[in-house]
Design a protein around this motif. Structure first.
Motif, PDB file in Angstrom:
ATOM      1  N   SER A  50     -19.596   3.913  57.945  1.00  0.00           N
ATOM      2  CA  SER A  50     -18.717   3.794  59.126  1.00  0.00           C
ATOM      3  C   SER A  50     -18.488   5.177  59.727  1.00  0.00           C
ATOM      4  O   SER A  50     -18.891   6.185  59.173  1.00  0.00           O
ATOM      5  CB  SER A  50     -17.332   3.283  58.727  1.00  0.00           C
ATOM      6  OG  SER A  50     -17.376   2.063  58.098  1.00  0.00           O
ATOM      7  N   ALA A  51     -17.751   5.164  60.806  1.00  0.00           N
ATOM      8  CA  ALA A  51     -17.353   6.428  61.435  1.00  0.00           C
ATOM      9  C   ALA A  51     -16.389   7.163  60.509  1.00  0.00           C
ATOM     10  O   ALA A  51     -15.647   6.543  59.748  1.00  0.00           O
ATOM     11  CB  ALA A  51     -16.691   6.138  62.770  1.00  0.00           C
ATOM     12  N   THR A  56     -13.053   6.190  64.981  1.00  0.00           N
ATOM     13  CA  THR A  56     -13.135   5.054  65.907  1.00  0.00           C
ATOM     14  C   THR A  56     -11.890   5.000  66.800  1.00  0.00           C
ATOM     15  O   THR A  56     -11.985   4.789  68.012  1.00  0.00           O
ATOM     16  CB  THR A  56     -13.330   3.737  65.132  1.00  0.00           C
ATOM     17  OG1 THR A  56     -14.481   3.882  64.308  1.00  0.00           O
ATOM     18  CG2 THR A  56     -13.540   2.558  66.069  1.00  0.00           C
ATOM     19  N   GLU A 142     -20.238   6.205  64.484  1.00  0.00           N
ATOM     20  CA  GLU A 142     -21.148   5.871  63.388  1.00  0.00           C
ATOM     21  C   GLU A 142     -22.427   6.717  63.469  1.00  0.00           C
ATOM     22  O   GLU A 142     -22.979   7.100  62.447  1.00  0.00           O
ATOM     23  CB  GLU A 142     -21.516   4.379  63.428  1.00  0.00           C
ATOM     24  CG  GLU A 142     -20.581   3.464  62.647  1.00  0.00           C
ATOM     25  CD  GLU A 142     -19.187   3.314  63.214  1.00  0.00           C
ATOM     26  OE1 GLU A 142     -18.971   3.700  64.383  1.00  0.00           O
ATOM     27  OE2 GLU A 142     -18.297   2.824  62.496  1.00  0.00           O
ATOM     28  N   PHE A 204     -21.348  -1.533  61.987  1.00  0.00           N
ATOM     29  CA  PHE A 204     -20.574  -1.826  63.208  1.00  0.00           C
ATOM     30  C   PHE A 204     -21.407  -1.990  64.485  1.00  0.00           C
ATOM     31  O   PHE A 204     -20.952  -2.577  65.440  1.00  0.00           O
ATOM     32  CB  PHE A 204     -19.554  -0.682  63.357  1.00  0.00           C
ATOM     33  CG  PHE A 204     -18.529  -0.750  64.442  1.00  0.00           C
ATOM     34  CD1 PHE A 204     -17.807  -1.900  64.697  1.00  0.00           C
ATOM     35  CD2 PHE A 204     -18.222   0.403  65.194  1.00  0.00           C
ATOM     36  CE1 PHE A 204     -16.818  -1.917  65.686  1.00  0.00           C
ATOM     37  CE2 PHE A 204     -17.244   0.396  66.174  1.00  0.00           C
ATOM     38  CZ  PHE A 204     -16.537  -0.770  66.416  1.00  0.00           C
ATOM     39  N   ARG A 218     -13.845  -4.592  65.389  1.00  0.00           N
ATOM     40  CA  ARG A 218     -13.269  -3.574  64.511  1.00  0.00           C
ATOM     41  C   ARG A 218     -13.470  -3.958  63.052  1.00  0.00           C
ATOM     42  O   ARG A 218     -13.413  -5.123  62.704  1.00  0.00           O
ATOM     43  CB  ARG A 218     -11.771  -3.370  64.799  1.00  0.00           C
ATOM     44  CG  ARG A 218     -11.439  -2.618  66.077  1.00  0.00           C
ATOM     45  CD  ARG A 218     -12.043  -1.227  66.177  1.00  0.00           C
ATOM     46  NE  ARG A 218     -11.771  -0.339  65.065  1.00  0.00           N
ATOM     47  CZ  ARG A 218     -10.804   0.572  65.046  1.00  0.00           C
ATOM     48  NH1 ARG A 218      -9.988   0.695  66.074  1.00  0.00           N
ATOM     49  NH2 ARG A 218     -10.658   1.377  64.014  1.00  0.00           N
ATOM     50  N   GLU A 219     -13.667  -2.979  62.242  1.00  0.00           N
ATOM     51  CA  GLU A 219     -13.942  -3.156  60.808  1.00  0.00           C
ATOM     52  C   GLU A 219     -15.256  -3.902  60.583  1.00  0.00           C
ATOM     53  O   GLU A 219     -15.444  -4.572  59.575  1.00  0.00           O
ATOM     54  CB  GLU A 219     -12.783  -3.895  60.100  1.00  0.00           C
ATOM     55  CG  GLU A 219     -11.409  -3.273  60.314  1.00  0.00           C
ATOM     56  CD  GLU A 219     -11.336  -1.823  59.855  1.00  0.00           C
ATOM     57  OE1 GLU A 219     -11.984  -1.487  58.867  1.00  0.00           O
ATOM     58  OE2 GLU A 219     -10.654  -1.031  60.523  1.00  0.00           O
ATOM     59  N   GLY A 220     -16.166  -3.772  61.535  1.00  0.00           N
ATOM     60  CA  GLY A 220     -17.401  -4.558  61.478  1.00  0.00           C
ATOM     61  C   GLY A 220     -18.470  -4.050  60.520  1.00  0.00           C
ATOM     62  O   GLY A 220     -19.499  -4.701  60.340  1.00  0.00           O
ATOM     63  N   SER A 221     -18.239  -2.912  59.890  1.00  0.00           N
ATOM     64  CA  SER A 221     -19.293  -2.343  59.028  1.00  0.00           C
ATOM     65  C   SER A 221     -19.576  -3.169  57.782  1.00  0.00           C
ATOM     66  O   SER A 221     -20.715  -3.203  57.305  1.00  0.00           O
ATOM     67  CB  SER A 221     -18.943  -0.920  58.617  1.00  0.00           C
ATOM     68  OG  SER A 221     -18.899  -0.096  59.741  1.00  0.00           O
TER      69      SER A 221
END
Ligand code: ASP
Ligand code: MG
Length: 440
Positions: A50-51, A56, A142, A204, A218-221
């Motif tokens: 993730s970032a 983010t 990311e 993400f 959001r929180e898609g990783s």
């Protein structure tokens, strides 16, 4: 005669690891990723990152200030963008400096290029579609983190292949909440033709038919890790976190939580439904379909096996699970003439819930009244009340908490704070739900 056996092509990637923002929030975090990989072995691993830290959120601020400036003071747009991006650039440069010291020029050049791309986009962009702009910019979080992580691993002698996930995960064009186009995505991922090397890629992100960047929400990783695992028939997915695994209660709200060793897919989906921030159902679905286990593990305590989400027994150990959702609204409706709340009333009421996007947590119906606990996620409760007032007598209580206890026992009530007054209670064989109000 020598027999020629057909070549058995083994699926090369068999483990997918996901590292969230908190795990790479500083140079120490990135070093720790390497420590985890060395401990686990890097063969046939795909790492999804993730970032870094709160990047983010910072990117979201860049997008909103750009958007506002573009509308209200177009002449100042570039200045605004520069200002907004500066702290993000400093933050990443600080991490690079710490990780690479005198050898940082090479990585810094790559990262500078990403910032130039962002400036470029924001300079030529003509669109005023906020969600579109959002995805084109926010996704750089990311791209920055994976560029740094991949380069760091390489510099430390851990060879890896950097993948731009946007070339693999194809989605529709619903920016900020894109849906995966499974067929194309699986085909592309399967063609990866990886030769056992370690892969490093972004969570993400995806891309649409025009190759514009999209994001999975959001929180898609975590979801990205599941998509990759599904397409690769991976043996497992591990999400590395700053907690030991999934707990049976949020330690901020309940005393003495215990770690769950195993949770079934369906139980995890149930828990998420009631508001536990376990793992998003969207992440679990592809894994459940192929029976791929998901491990939630500590990136600090590598000896702790964490929590395994898999098929099988709902919960090990079998303990009650406590979930609290604060700031809910308890709404009570009756018809103006106190006639029965009939089906047609309910159907129009539910249509309004959907229209104003209020999530229904719990329902209790009697002859003349209808009570429902609602999650006012998008702050549309006042609009709902205005729409309902014409036809119904309305009472409501804001700021109530909804306690859900899965697999409750006789001690369930003790978990509630002393000052909680229970205003509604509902139970099924597995689940006890209590709506509590607090005085003062
Ligand atoms: N960086 C994205 C976010 O913060 C995706 C993720 O972390 O899963 O929402
Ligand atoms: Mg994050």
């Amino acid at each position: 005669m020598k027999r020629v056996y057909p070549l058995i092509v083994e699926k090369m990637i068999n483990r997918v690891f996901k590292f969230g923002g908190a795990s790479v929030k500083d140079a120490e975090g990135v070093r720790n990723v390497l420590r985890v990989l060395k401990h686990q072995g890097t063969k046939d691993v795909c790492v999804v990152v993730s970032a870094m830290g709160k990047t983010t959120n910072a990117m979201e601020t860049v997008v909103s200030s750009y958007y506002l400036a573009k509308k209200n003071q177009p002449e100042a747009v570039l200045e605004v963008v520069k200002e907004a991006l500066r702290p993000i650039q400093h933050y990443h440069e600080g991490i690079i400096q710490d990780l690479f010291g005198a050898q940082s020029a090479f990585v810094k050049a790559k990262v500078d290029l990403l910032f130039e791309e962002m400036h470029g986009f924001l300079t030529w962009n003509k669109s005023l579609n906020h969600s579109f702009i959002y995805d084109q910019i926010v996704g750089y979080g990311e791209l920055l983190s994976t560029t740094i992580v991949s380069a760091y691993l390489e510099a430390q002698g851990t060879a890896n292949r950097f993948l731009d996930i946007r070339q693999f995960i194809k989605t529709d064009g619903v920016y900020r909440d894109a849906s995966v186009q499974w067929e194309q995505t699986v085909e592309r991922i399967q063609k990866l033709n990886n030769q056992g090397e370690l892969l490093v890629t972004q969570g993400f992100l995806g891309s649409d038919a025009n190759n514009f960047t999209t994001t999975l929400g959001r929180e898609g990783s975590d979801y990205t890790a599941a998509i990759l695992a599904y397409a690769l028939d991976a043996k497992s997915v591990s999400i590395w976190k700053d907690v030991a695994g999934v707990l049976n209660a949020d330690p901020r709200a309940f005393e003495g939580p215990v770690q769950l060793h195993q949770v079934s897919y369906t139980e995890a989906i149930e828990l998420a439904f009631y508001g536990a921030s376990v793992i998003h159902p969207k992440t679990l679905q592809p894994l459940q379909r192929k029976g791929i286990p998901l491990y939630v593990r500590s990136f600090i305590d590598l000896e702790n096996p964490g929590t395994c989400v898999t098929a099988g027994s709902p919960l090990v150990p079998e303990v009650p699970c406590y979930i609290v959702k604060k700031n809910q609204v308890l709404l009570e409706l009756a018809t103006q003439d106190f006639s029965f709340m009939a089906e047609h009333h309910l159907s129009s009421v539910f249509e309004l819930f959907a229209k104003y996007r209020l999530k229904v947590d719990l329902i209790q119906n009697s002859a003349i009244s209808f009570r429902v606990c609602l999650d006012n996620r998008f702050d549309q409760f006042e609009a709902l009340v205005a729409a309902l007032e014409k036809d119904y007598l309305i009472k409501y209580r804001k700021g109530v908490s909804l306690y859900t206890i899965r697999h409750f026992d006789e001690k369930a009530y003790e978990a509630l704070p002393k000052e909680a007054e229970i205003v509604l209670e509902q139970r099924t064989d597995q689940t006890l739900q209590l709506v509590a109000s607090f005085k003062g």
